[in-house]
Write an enzyme that holds these catalytic residues in place. Structure first.
Site, PDB file in Angstrom:
ATOM      1  N   CYS A  19      44.918 165.040  77.417  1.00 40.64           N
ATOM      2  CA  CYS A  19      43.467 164.821  77.342  1.00 40.64           C
ATOM      3  C   CYS A  19      42.775 164.857  78.703  1.00 40.64           C
ATOM      4  O   CYS A  19      41.647 165.347  78.837  1.00 40.64           O
ATOM      5  CB  CYS A  19      43.172 163.510  76.627  1.00 40.64           C
ATOM      6  SG  CYS A  19      44.318 162.174  76.986  1.00 40.64           S
ATOM      7  N   HIS A  49      37.618 159.493  79.062  1.00 42.31           N
ATOM      8  CA  HIS A  49      38.336 159.537  80.331  1.00 42.31           C
ATOM      9  C   HIS A  49      37.383 160.091  81.399  1.00 42.31           C
ATOM     10  O   HIS A  49      36.679 161.079  81.160  1.00 42.31           O
ATOM     11  CB  HIS A  49      39.539 160.480  80.244  1.00 42.31           C
ATOM     12  CG  HIS A  49      40.671 159.954  79.402  1.00 42.31           C
ATOM     13  ND1 HIS A  49      40.722 158.682  78.892  1.00 42.31           N
ATOM     14  CD2 HIS A  49      41.816 160.564  78.999  1.00 42.31           C
ATOM     15  CE1 HIS A  49      41.843 158.522  78.207  1.00 42.31           C
ATOM     16  NE2 HIS A  49      42.526 159.652  78.249  1.00 42.31           N
TER      17      HIS A  49
HETATM   18  N1  NAP Z   1      44.818 159.310  72.186  1.00 38.57           N
HETATM   19  C1  NAP Z   1      44.452 160.328  72.946  1.00 38.57           C
HETATM   20  O1  NAP Z   1      43.454 160.261  73.690  1.00 38.57           O
HETATM   21  C2  NAP Z   1      45.241 161.607  72.935  1.00 38.57           C
HETATM   22  C3  NAP Z   1      44.697 162.738  73.540  1.00 38.57           C
HETATM   23  C4  NAP Z   1      45.445 163.922  73.580  1.00 38.57           C
HETATM   24  C5  NAP Z   1      46.675 163.963  72.971  1.00 38.57           C
HETATM   25  N2  NAP Z   1      47.184 162.844  72.372  1.00 38.57           N
HETATM   26  C6  NAP Z   1      48.485 162.944  71.720  1.00 38.57           C
HETATM   27  O2  NAP Z   1      48.232 162.982  70.312  1.00 38.57           O
HETATM   28  C7  NAP Z   1      49.311 162.352  69.619  1.00 38.57           C
HETATM   29  C8  NAP Z   1      48.737 161.225  68.736  1.00 38.57           C
HETATM   30  O3  NAP Z   1      48.096 160.280  69.586  1.00 38.57           O
HETATM   31  P1  NAP Z   1      47.225 159.074  68.992  1.00 38.57           P
HETATM   32  O4  NAP Z   1      46.537 158.500  70.163  1.00 38.57           O
HETATM   33  O5  NAP Z   1      46.431 159.507  67.828  1.00 38.57           O
HETATM   34  O6  NAP Z   1      48.389 158.064  68.516  1.00 38.57           O
HETATM   35  P2  NAP Z   1      48.285 156.859  67.488  1.00 38.57           P
HETATM   36  O7  NAP Z   1      46.900 156.384  67.370  1.00 38.57           O
HETATM   37  O8  NAP Z   1      49.316 155.890  67.914  1.00 38.57           O
HETATM   38  O9  NAP Z   1      48.721 157.508  66.091  1.00 38.57           O
HETATM   39  C9  NAP Z   1      50.053 157.900  65.852  1.00 38.57           C
HETATM   40  C10 NAP Z   1      50.147 158.571  64.485  1.00 38.57           C
HETATM   41  O10 NAP Z   1      51.511 158.957  64.290  1.00 38.57           O
HETATM   42  C11 NAP Z   1      51.876 158.568  62.958  1.00 38.57           C
HETATM   43  N3  NAP Z   1      53.317 158.405  62.848  1.00 38.57           N
HETATM   44  C12 NAP Z   1      54.114 157.503  63.485  1.00 38.57           C
HETATM   45  N4  NAP Z   1      55.397 157.657  63.072  1.00 38.57           N
HETATM   46  C13 NAP Z   1      55.401 158.677  62.168  1.00 38.57           C
HETATM   47  C14 NAP Z   1      56.413 159.308  61.394  1.00 38.57           C
HETATM   48  N5  NAP Z   1      57.681 158.916  61.467  1.00 38.57           N
HETATM   49  N6  NAP Z   1      56.055 160.322  60.564  1.00 38.57           N
HETATM   50  C15 NAP Z   1      54.759 160.728  60.496  1.00 38.57           C
HETATM   51  N7  NAP Z   1      53.753 160.168  61.191  1.00 38.57           N
HETATM   52  C16 NAP Z   1      54.076 159.158  62.039  1.00 38.57           C
HETATM   53  C17 NAP Z   1      51.139 157.272  62.761  1.00 38.57           C
HETATM   54  O11 NAP Z   1      51.127 156.949  61.388  1.00 38.57           O
HETATM   55  P3  NAP Z   1      51.078 155.394  60.880  1.00 38.57           P
HETATM   56  O12 NAP Z   1      49.636 154.993  60.935  1.00 38.57           O
HETATM   57  O13 NAP Z   1      51.597 155.484  59.494  1.00 38.57           O
HETATM   58  O14 NAP Z   1      51.934 154.592  61.810  1.00 38.57           O
HETATM   59  C18 NAP Z   1      49.776 157.669  63.300  1.00 38.57           C
HETATM   60  O15 NAP Z   1      49.082 158.420  62.347  1.00 38.57           O
HETATM   61  C19 NAP Z   1      50.289 161.874  70.708  1.00 38.57           C
HETATM   62  O16 NAP Z   1      51.267 162.855  70.928  1.00 38.57           O
HETATM   63  C20 NAP Z   1      49.397 161.754  71.928  1.00 38.57           C
HETATM   64  O17 NAP Z   1      50.115 161.873  73.138  1.00 38.57           O
HETATM   65  C21 NAP Z   1      46.482 161.671  72.320  1.00 38.57           C
END
Ligand code: NAP
Length: 344
Positions: free
Chosen positions: A129, A254
């Site tokens: 990001c 950010h």
């Molecule tokens: N946050 C940011 O600003 C951002 C920006 C760019 C990229 N990213 C990347 O995007 C990805 C997601 O980030 P996020 O911030 O959205 O994370 P998050 O809020 O922690 O969400 C994680 C997601 O993964 C799911 N999950 C966990 N274990 C799983 C499994 N075994 N099978 C299927 N789904 C599963 C969770 O489902 P449950 O609700 O059921 O646990 C939830 O939907 C990461 O790789 C992160 O590095 C994030």
């Protein structure tokens, strides 16, 4: 005819933003399937006035899908993105799992959409990001005058660490009584930091010079990503980049400073003109301070301000850049990439 899309990690911060963006844009969506962990199986997510129920990942779960967008942590992406590609879907991955793979394009939609022309593994990656926000803003300067060196310092919101980051900041704020005296002694407030927390120090009322996990020679994973990913997106392998990533108690957005040394000379007026014309960028340079993360949260463009000539070295400028890490930093870019693939 519309397309069928699957979103893995739909209950997460990026996944929820993804659903909002699919609703907002005139994306030709026919059918949406959403996946999360077993904890969320059957959970109903609002979408286009109705609801869509979360499924768990399993054999055949991607059959018939045109696109699968991956919004989960690296190990899950590493396992399931190739399965989705093998099932015939074009996969767009927001994790870091494939970003350094030379056979997987790493794309900022406004900057290098042409790289989507080669997807030998059926997978394309979205950058980190912070990289996304920075490169969207700086690409026009690179195109016009070549970036020789960048010195970047980031101010990254807690939502960059997902739902857990938001919850940690919320939980810590509730332990404060609101007094300045208690905030000064925050590190001693009982129960503020617990084992298993995202950050080793309080994030409420504080800033932490550690975003991501510690990697080689004292640099963090976020810092290493920004160096490597900006080089790959700009096709500039020997660009000199050095970064310090800092976490701040901001919910979404950010921000970063960039000191940019160009190969060719540009005037400040030319830099302003380039930024003003850049796709996905809004210049906010009115002289009364730069745009804040709150200004950029919830909107699509990256905001740039505080554009200054750096008098300490030739061909150099200082800029302030901020953008919504969940929108342009992740979900919006993934949908833009799908739109590029649909029209090419
Ligand atoms: N946050 C940011 O600003 C951002 C920006 C760019 C990229 N990213 C990347 O995007 C990805 C997601 O980030 P996020 O911030 O959205 O994370 P998050 O809020 O922690 O969400 C994680 C997601 O993964 C799911 N999950 C966990 N274990 C799983 C499994 N075994 N099978 C299927 N789904 C599963 C969770 O489902 P449950 O609700 O059921 O646990 C939830 O939907 C990461 O790789 C992160 O590095 C994030």
């Amino acid at each position: 005819m519309g397309v069928d899309v699957g979103v893995i990690g739909a209950t997460g911060l990026v996944g929820q933003e993804m659903l909002r963006i699919l609703e907002e844009r005139s994306f030709p969506l026919d059918r949406l399937r959403v996946y999360a962990s077993a904890r969320s199986e059957g959970r109903k997510l609002p979408f286009r006035g109705g609801e869509v129920a979360c499924e768990v990942l399993g054999p055949g779960c991607f059959d018939g899908l045109d696109f699968v967008i991956v919004d989960v942590d690296d190990p899950i992406a590493l396992e399931w993105a190739p399965i989705a590609a093998a099932a015939g879907a074009k996969v767009i991955d927001n994790s870091a799992a494939f970003r350094s793979d030379p056979e997987i394009p790493l794309v900022v939609a406004e900057v290098n959409p042409q790289d989507l022309g080669s997807m030998p593994k059926g997978i394309a990656s979205c950058p980190n990001c912070t990289t996304m926000v920075l490169v969207t803003a700086l690409a026009p300067l690179h195109k016009a005058a070549g970036i020789d060196r960048m010195v970047v310092s980031t101010y990254q919101s807690v939502s960059g660490a997902g739902v857990a980051g938001i919850e940690e900041l919320e939980r810590q704020w509730t332990k404060f009584d609101g007094s300045a005296e208690q905030l000064r002694r925050a590190a001693t407030v009982e129960g503020l930091v617990s084992p298993g927390d995202v950050w080793p120090a309080p994030i409420a009322g504080n800033v932490i010079p550690l975003a991501g996990s510690m990697r080689e020679e004292g640099y963090t994973s976020e810092e290493v990503k920004l160096v490597n990913e900006s080089r790959k997106i700009l096709h500039h392998d020997d660009m000199r980049v050095t970064v310090t990533c800092v976490r701040v108690p901001v919910y979404v957005g950010h921000a970063m400073t960039a000191n940019v040394e160009l190969q060719d000379a540009l005037t400040r007026a030319q830099v302003i003109e380039l930024l003003d014309a850049a796709p996905g960028v809004v210049l906010v340079d009115e002289g009364d301070g730069g745009p804040t993360p709150l200004d950029g949260a919830g909107i699509d463009p990256v905001l740039v301000g505080r554009v200054r000539v750096d008098p300490s070295q030739p061909n150099s400028f200082n800029l302030w850049v901020t953008g919504d890490n969940l929108r342009k930093g992740a979900a919006l870019n993934a949908v833009q990439m799908a739109e590029v693939l649909l029209t090419s």
